[in-house]
Design a protein around this motif. Structure first.
Motif, PDB file in Angstrom:
ATOM      1  N   ALA A  74       7.788   8.160 -11.607  1.00  8.07           N
ATOM      2  CA  ALA A  74       6.670   8.779 -12.311  1.00  8.07           C
ATOM      3  C   ALA A  74       6.734   8.454 -13.797  1.00  8.07           C
ATOM      4  CB  ALA A  74       6.702  10.295 -12.099  1.00  8.07           C
ATOM      5  N   GLY A  75       5.586   8.086 -14.369  1.00 10.89           N
ATOM      6  CA  GLY A  75       5.500   7.821 -15.796  1.00 10.89           C
ATOM      7  C   GLY A  75       6.095   6.506 -16.234  1.00 10.89           C
ATOM      8  N   LYS A  76       6.529   5.671 -15.300  1.00  7.46           N
ATOM      9  CA  LYS A  76       7.164   4.392 -15.622  1.00  7.46           C
ATOM     10  C   LYS A  76       6.280   3.226 -15.161  1.00  7.46           C
ATOM     11  CE  LYS A  76      10.998   6.413 -17.046  1.00  7.46           C
ATOM     12  NZ  LYS A  76      11.443   6.378 -18.468  1.00  7.46           N
ATOM     13  N   ILE A  77       6.641   2.020 -15.649  1.00  5.85           N
ATOM     14  CA  ILE A  77       5.905   0.807 -15.267  1.00  5.85           C
ATOM     15  C   ILE A  77       6.726   0.029 -14.252  1.00  5.85           C
ATOM     16  CG2 ILE A  77       4.932  -1.378 -16.066  1.00  5.85           C
ATOM     17  CD1 ILE A  77       4.573  -0.094 -18.818  1.00  5.85           C
ATOM     18  N   THR A  78       6.117  -0.213 -13.100  1.00  7.69           N
ATOM     19  CA  THR A  78       6.743  -1.022 -12.049  1.00  7.69           C
ATOM     20  C   THR A  78       5.915  -2.282 -11.868  1.00  7.69           C
ATOM     21  OG1 THR A  78       7.637   0.908 -10.890  1.00  7.69           O
ATOM     22  CG2 THR A  78       7.406  -1.126  -9.622  1.00  7.69           C
ATOM     23  N   ALA A  79       6.548  -3.444 -11.995  1.00  8.64           N
ATOM     24  CA  ALA A  79       5.857  -4.721 -11.860  1.00  8.64           C
ATOM     25  C   ALA A  79       6.174  -5.350 -10.514  1.00  8.64           C
ATOM     26  CB  ALA A  79       6.272  -5.664 -12.986  1.00  8.64           C
ATOM     27  N   LEU A  80       5.152  -5.883  -9.861  1.00  6.46           N
ATOM     28  CA  LEU A  80       5.318  -6.620  -8.602  1.00  6.46           C
ATOM     29  C   LEU A  80       5.181  -8.101  -8.902  1.00  6.46           C
ATOM     30  CD1 LEU A  80       3.055  -4.442  -6.247  1.00  6.46           C
ATOM     31  CD2 LEU A  80       5.516  -4.276  -6.594  1.00  6.46           C
ATOM     32  N   VAL A  81       6.207  -8.859  -8.582  1.00  4.04           N
ATOM     33  CA  VAL A  81       6.244 -10.286  -8.878  1.00  4.04           C
ATOM     34  C   VAL A  81       6.545 -11.034  -7.589  1.00  4.04           C
ATOM     35  CG1 VAL A  81       7.351 -12.093 -10.264  1.00  4.04           C
ATOM     36  CG2 VAL A  81       7.079  -9.798 -11.203  1.00  4.04           C
ATOM     37  N   GLY A  82       5.989 -12.229  -7.472  1.00  2.50           N
ATOM     38  CA  GLY A  82       6.279 -13.057  -6.308  1.00  2.50           C
ATOM     39  C   GLY A  82       5.222 -14.110  -6.116  1.00  2.50           C
ATOM     40  N   PRO A  83       5.503 -15.113  -5.280  1.00  2.00           N
ATOM     41  CA  PRO A  83       4.523 -16.175  -5.036  1.00  2.00           C
ATOM     42  C   PRO A  83       3.268 -15.635  -4.348  1.00  2.00           C
ATOM     43  CG  PRO A  83       6.521 -16.480  -3.692  1.00  2.00           C
ATOM     44  CD  PRO A  83       6.733 -15.264  -4.511  1.00  2.00           C
ATOM     45  N   SER A  84       2.203 -16.417  -4.389  1.00  2.00           N
ATOM     46  CA  SER A  84       0.962 -16.042  -3.712  1.00  2.00           C
ATOM     47  C   SER A  84       1.219 -15.853  -2.220  1.00  2.00           C
ATOM     48  CB  SER A  84      -0.104 -17.125  -3.916  1.00  2.00           C
ATOM     49  OG  SER A  84      -0.438 -17.243  -5.273  1.00  2.00           O
ATOM     50  N   GLY A  85       0.599 -14.829  -1.651  1.00  2.00           N
ATOM     51  CA  GLY A  85       0.768 -14.558  -0.239  1.00  2.00           C
ATOM     52  C   GLY A  85       1.989 -13.742   0.094  1.00  2.00           C
ATOM     53  N   SER A  86       2.655 -13.218  -0.928  1.00  2.00           N
ATOM     54  CA  SER A  86       3.877 -12.449  -0.658  1.00  2.00           C
ATOM     55  C   SER A  86       3.586 -10.986  -0.306  1.00  2.00           C
ATOM     56  CB  SER A  86       4.817 -12.518  -1.866  1.00  2.00           C
ATOM     57  OG  SER A  86       4.185 -12.027  -3.032  1.00  2.00           O
ATOM     58  N   GLY A  87       2.328 -10.528  -0.466  1.00  2.00           N
ATOM     59  CA  GLY A  87       1.970  -9.182  -0.039  1.00  2.00           C
ATOM     60  C   GLY A  87       1.704  -8.201  -1.165  1.00  2.00           C
ATOM     61  N   VAL A 126       7.981   0.124   4.942  1.00  2.00           N
ATOM     62  CA  VAL A 126       6.568  -0.160   5.222  1.00  2.00           C
ATOM     63  C   VAL A 126       6.407  -1.575   5.771  1.00  2.00           C
ATOM     64  CG1 VAL A 126       4.290  -0.484   4.190  1.00  2.00           C
ATOM     65  CG2 VAL A 126       5.695   1.483   3.532  1.00  2.00           C
ATOM     66  N   SER A 127       5.766  -1.658   6.930  1.00  2.00           N
ATOM     67  CA  SER A 127       5.419  -2.960   7.529  1.00  2.00           C
ATOM     68  C   SER A 127       3.926  -2.957   7.835  1.00  2.00           C
ATOM     69  CB  SER A 127       6.212  -3.214   8.814  1.00  2.00           C
ATOM     70  OG  SER A 127       7.601  -3.296   8.546  1.00  2.00           O
ATOM     71  N   PHE A 128       3.306  -4.121   7.666  1.00  2.00           N
ATOM     72  CA  PHE A 128       1.857  -4.188   7.874  1.00  2.00           C
ATOM     73  C   PHE A 128       1.451  -5.606   8.235  1.00  2.00           C
ATOM     74  CE2 PHE A 128      -2.451  -5.010   6.336  1.00  2.00           C
ATOM     75  CZ  PHE A 128      -3.147  -4.014   6.996  1.00  2.00           C
ATOM     76  N   GLN A 129       0.457  -5.691   9.124  1.00  2.00           N
ATOM     77  CA  GLN A 129      -0.181  -6.962   9.424  1.00  2.00           C
ATOM     78  C   GLN A 129      -1.649  -6.703   9.713  1.00  2.00           C
ATOM     79  OE1 GLN A 129       2.177  -8.010  12.951  1.00  2.00           O
ATOM     80  NE2 GLN A 129       0.307  -7.863  14.173  1.00  2.00           N
ATOM     81  N   TYR A 130      -2.490  -7.666   9.339  1.00  2.00           N
ATOM     82  CA  TYR A 130      -3.912  -7.563   9.639  1.00  2.00           C
ATOM     83  C   TYR A 130      -4.134  -7.885  11.110  1.00  2.00           C
ATOM     84  CZ  TYR A 130      -4.509  -7.457   4.587  1.00  2.00           C
ATOM     85  OH  TYR A 130      -4.432  -7.108   3.269  1.00  2.00           O
ATOM     86  N   ASP A 131      -5.308  -7.547  11.624  1.00  2.00           N
ATOM     87  CA  ASP A 131      -5.601  -7.745  13.046  1.00  2.00           C
ATOM     88  C   ASP A 131      -5.345  -9.193  13.452  1.00  2.00           C
ATOM     89  OD1 ASP A 131      -6.326  -5.140  13.197  1.00  2.00           O
ATOM     90  OD2 ASP A 131      -8.488  -5.500  13.091  1.00  2.00           O
ATOM     91  N   ASN A 132      -4.570  -9.357  14.514  1.00  2.00           N
ATOM     92  CA  ASN A 132      -4.285 -10.679  15.097  1.00  2.00           C
ATOM     93  C   ASN A 132      -3.702 -11.654  14.073  1.00  2.00           C
ATOM     94  OD1 ASN A 132      -5.436  -9.808  17.573  1.00  2.00           O
ATOM     95  ND2 ASN A 132      -7.478 -10.256  16.777  1.00  2.00           N
ATOM     96  N   GLY A 133      -2.952 -11.122  13.100  1.00  2.00           N
ATOM     97  CA  GLY A 133      -2.358 -11.991  12.090  1.00  2.00           C
ATOM     98  C   GLY A 133      -0.851 -11.819  12.022  1.00  2.00           C
ATOM     99  N   ASP A 134      -0.234 -12.634  11.195  1.00  2.00           N
ATOM    100  CA  ASP A 134       1.207 -12.529  10.995  1.00  2.00           C
ATOM    101  C   ASP A 134       1.522 -11.332  10.109  1.00  2.00           C
ATOM    102  OD1 ASP A 134       1.578 -14.857  12.470  1.00  2.00           O
ATOM    103  OD2 ASP A 134       1.370 -16.143  10.694  1.00  2.00           O
ATOM    104  N   ALA A 135       2.762 -10.900  10.158  1.00  2.00           N
ATOM    105  CA  ALA A 135       3.191  -9.768   9.334  1.00  2.00           C
ATOM    106  C   ALA A 135       3.076 -10.132   7.861  1.00  2.00           C
ATOM    107  CB  ALA A 135       4.619  -9.383   9.685  1.00  2.00           C
TER     108      ALA A 135
END
Length: 592
Positions: free
Chosen positions: A373-386, A353-362
């Motif tokens: 399914a049925g599990k907990i997935t955590a997303l970690v990372g600095p601000s602005g990481s997506g 999956v790749s995504f960028q907002y209009d006229n913005g950086d990726a």
């Protein structure tokens, strides 16, 4: 849902197409054409009756003696005036009702359209401007129809009828009268075009000013805490000044048109009375015919002001129409297209999956991982990481430019939006609430009936029943705008109760406890534990306690995945994650 995307856009439409678009938009509102026909018929009756009054007056003047004044003539004249008054009143009422139908219909169309526009549209448009389209611009269109169209139609009939009768009375005087018409139009037409330009600018500035008011007043606490009153006053004053200058320019044109019409009327009166008096003295016409001529002159001149006003208002309405058509021509989300989500719980897969907002950086770059399914997935990372953008893609607020997201063996784009979003429960840091009662907020968005027992059960699981029952009105307590009458922890628990009531398969949490005090955090975390049981859960994690309990951790950095594993695995293998964990430990020790 109906669409009017086939209407010409504002950048390419010519004036005649603008007029056509205006009529097409009116038809979209589905007003009663029968009511319009009846209203205009009454107006025509009133106008036609009025055309015979000067003839009656002529006969009365030419043959006036006390002996010749019969009672039937007086009764007939009174009946004519009464009929004219009743017809005029009925016409005004029906036209106003017709205009209200248009106003209601257009607002209904625009409101529905705004609700079904994708989130991406609101990234580009200011909310206040959209509000102005629904409130101000629709009212401008309504005024043209209900307040000015009748005067235009009856004015044309009055002018044409009066001129025809005048030619039968004295064609020479009539020709002299008509000389003033083209001279007046030469001046009025350019002024009308200038008025159109000013009106469009006025409506644009009104929309901008409405947007500013909406933004500032909705965040008035931020304004006050930042001592930003002088700054916001300056921005508002600038908008007020622009509207003032445009209003003055509009007033200048109107001030020119009014006296011009007055001069034309007075000049025509002088000419008709002087020249007519000479023709009466020479025996070409009678005194009664001169009186009738003057009365018909009034019936020609008076509607000219109404016609001028109609075209001025029409220019405003066409400008408003262009902006409404622009909104109605935007692509919208179709909630119903697609199949239902399969009953069986499945893994969710993000594939390159790749995504960028209009006229913005990726924002996201070839992101791939599985959410079990049925599990907990955590997303970690600095601000602005997506991290938040990933949530938006899963909710289908946006579509990835590259790659796809699947649920089981099906891409989520194949499911109807209604079916897919009904599978998702989302609890954010802000936990937004709508103005209304606690009951309305917990049941928000549900089409089915919810009884009191269900309501109390989910409130209890969310640890919200305690504070709700202590409130004077219980579940019928008003929460205020955006829930401001409740504390942060109370709002979070209401949001959790709402998610529990929806019973979603997929749960998305934007670290719902990160902004709470320790007491509220413990209560909300217990409520979240109830909510997460047996559900596929995605968490944007800011605290170590959430991460440690996760079955899987995804570390995002600058839009790319740089690490996948459990807490222990990432501490051992991922330097940035290890720094994150150590910072959290130091924070917890400091808090203790």
């Amino acid at each position: 849902m109906s669409s009017i995307a086939d209407l010409p856009g504002k950048n390419t439409a010519q004036p005649k197409n603008n007029w056509k678009s205006f009529v097409t938009l009116i038809n979209k509102a589905k007003p009663s054409k029968t009511m319009l026909a009846i209203a205009l018929s009454f107006s025509l009756v009133s106008t036609v009756v009025g055309l015979f009054v000067p003839l009656f007056t002529k006969n009365l003047v030419d043959g006036f003696t006390l002996d010749s004044l019969d009672s039937y003539q007086i009764i007939l004249l009174v009946c004519v005036f009464v009929a004219q008054t009743i017809a005029g009143g009925l016409s005004i009422y029906l036209l106003n009702k017709f205009g209200q139908q248009i106003l209601s219909g257009l607002r209904d169309i625009l409101w529905k359209k705004l609700l079904y526009l994708p989130v991406a549209h609101y990234d580009k448009e200011e909310t206040g401007g959209l509000i102005s389209r629904v409130t101000n611009d629709t009212n401008v269109v309504k005024q043209v129809v209900s307040e000015h169209m009748s005067g235009f139609v009856t004015g044309i009939i009055s002018i044409v009828g009066s001129i025809i009768i005048l030619f039968t009375l004295d064609w020479q005087m009539t020709l002299m009268l008509l000389i003033a018409v083209p001279l007046t139009l030469i001046i009025l037409v350019p002024l009308g075009r200038k008025m159109h330009q000013i009106s469009r600018n006025m409506q644009n500035e009104t929309a901008s000013f409405t947007s500013l008011l909406t933004q500032v007043l909705s965040e008035v606490r931020l304004v006050k805490s930042s001592n930003a009153e002088p700054i916001e006053y300056g921005r508002g004053k600038s908008g007020i000044d622009k509207l003032f200058k445009l209003g003055v320019r509009e007033g200048k044109i109107q001030a020119f048109i009014g006296p011009l019409m007055g001069i034309v009327i007075m000049a025509l009166m002088v000419v008709i009375i002087g020249y007519g008096g000479l023709r009466v003295a020479n025996g070409f016409i009678t005194a009664g015919e001169l009186v009738a001529f003057i009365l018909y002159l009034i019936q020609i001149v008076m509607p000219l002001g109404q016609i001028t006003s109609f075209f001025t208002q029409l220019q405003k309405a066409i400008g408003a129409t262009e902006r409404m058509i622009d909104i109605l021509g935007q692509p919208e989300e179709d909630q119903s297209i697609g199949s239902d989500v399969p009953v069986a719980d499945s893994d969710m897969l993000l594939n390159d999956v790749s995504f960028q907002y209009d006229n913005g950086d990726a924002i996201l770059k070839e992101v791939s991982f599985t959410v079990p399914a049925g599990k907990i997935t955590a997303l970690v990372g600095p601000s602005g990481s997506g991290k938040t953008t990933l949530f938006s893609l899963i909710e289908r607020y946006y579509e990835p430019q590259v790659g796809n997201i699947s649920y089981g063996n099906h891409e989520i784009g194949r499911f109807s939006l209604t079916s897919w979003r009904s599978q998702i429960g989302y609890v954010s840091q802000e936990s937004p609430l709508m103005s209304g009662t606690i009951r309305e907020n917990i049941t928000y968005g549900l089409s089915r009936e919810v009884d009191n027992e269900q309501l109390r059960n989910v409130a209890k699981m969310a640890y919200a029943d305690g504070f709700i029952e202590e409130l004077p009105d219980g579940y019928d307590t008003e929460v205020g705008e955006r829930g401001m009458k409740l504390s942060g922890g109370q709002r979070q628990r209401i949001a959790i109760a709402r998610a529990l009531l929806r019973n979603p398969r997929i749960l998305m949490l934007d670290e719902a406890t990160s902004s709470l005090d320790s007491t509220s955090e413990r209560v909300v975390q217990e409520a979240l534990n109830n909510l997460m049981k047996g559900r596929t859960t995605l968490v944007i994690a800011h605290r170590l306690s959430t991460v440690v309990d996760a079955d899987q951790i995804i570390f995002l950095d600058k839009g790319s995945i740089t690490g996948v594993g459990t807490h222990a695995q990432l501490v051992a293998s991922h330097e940035l994650y290890r720094e994150f964990a150590e910072q959290q430990l130091r924070y917890q020790e400091h808090s203790i």
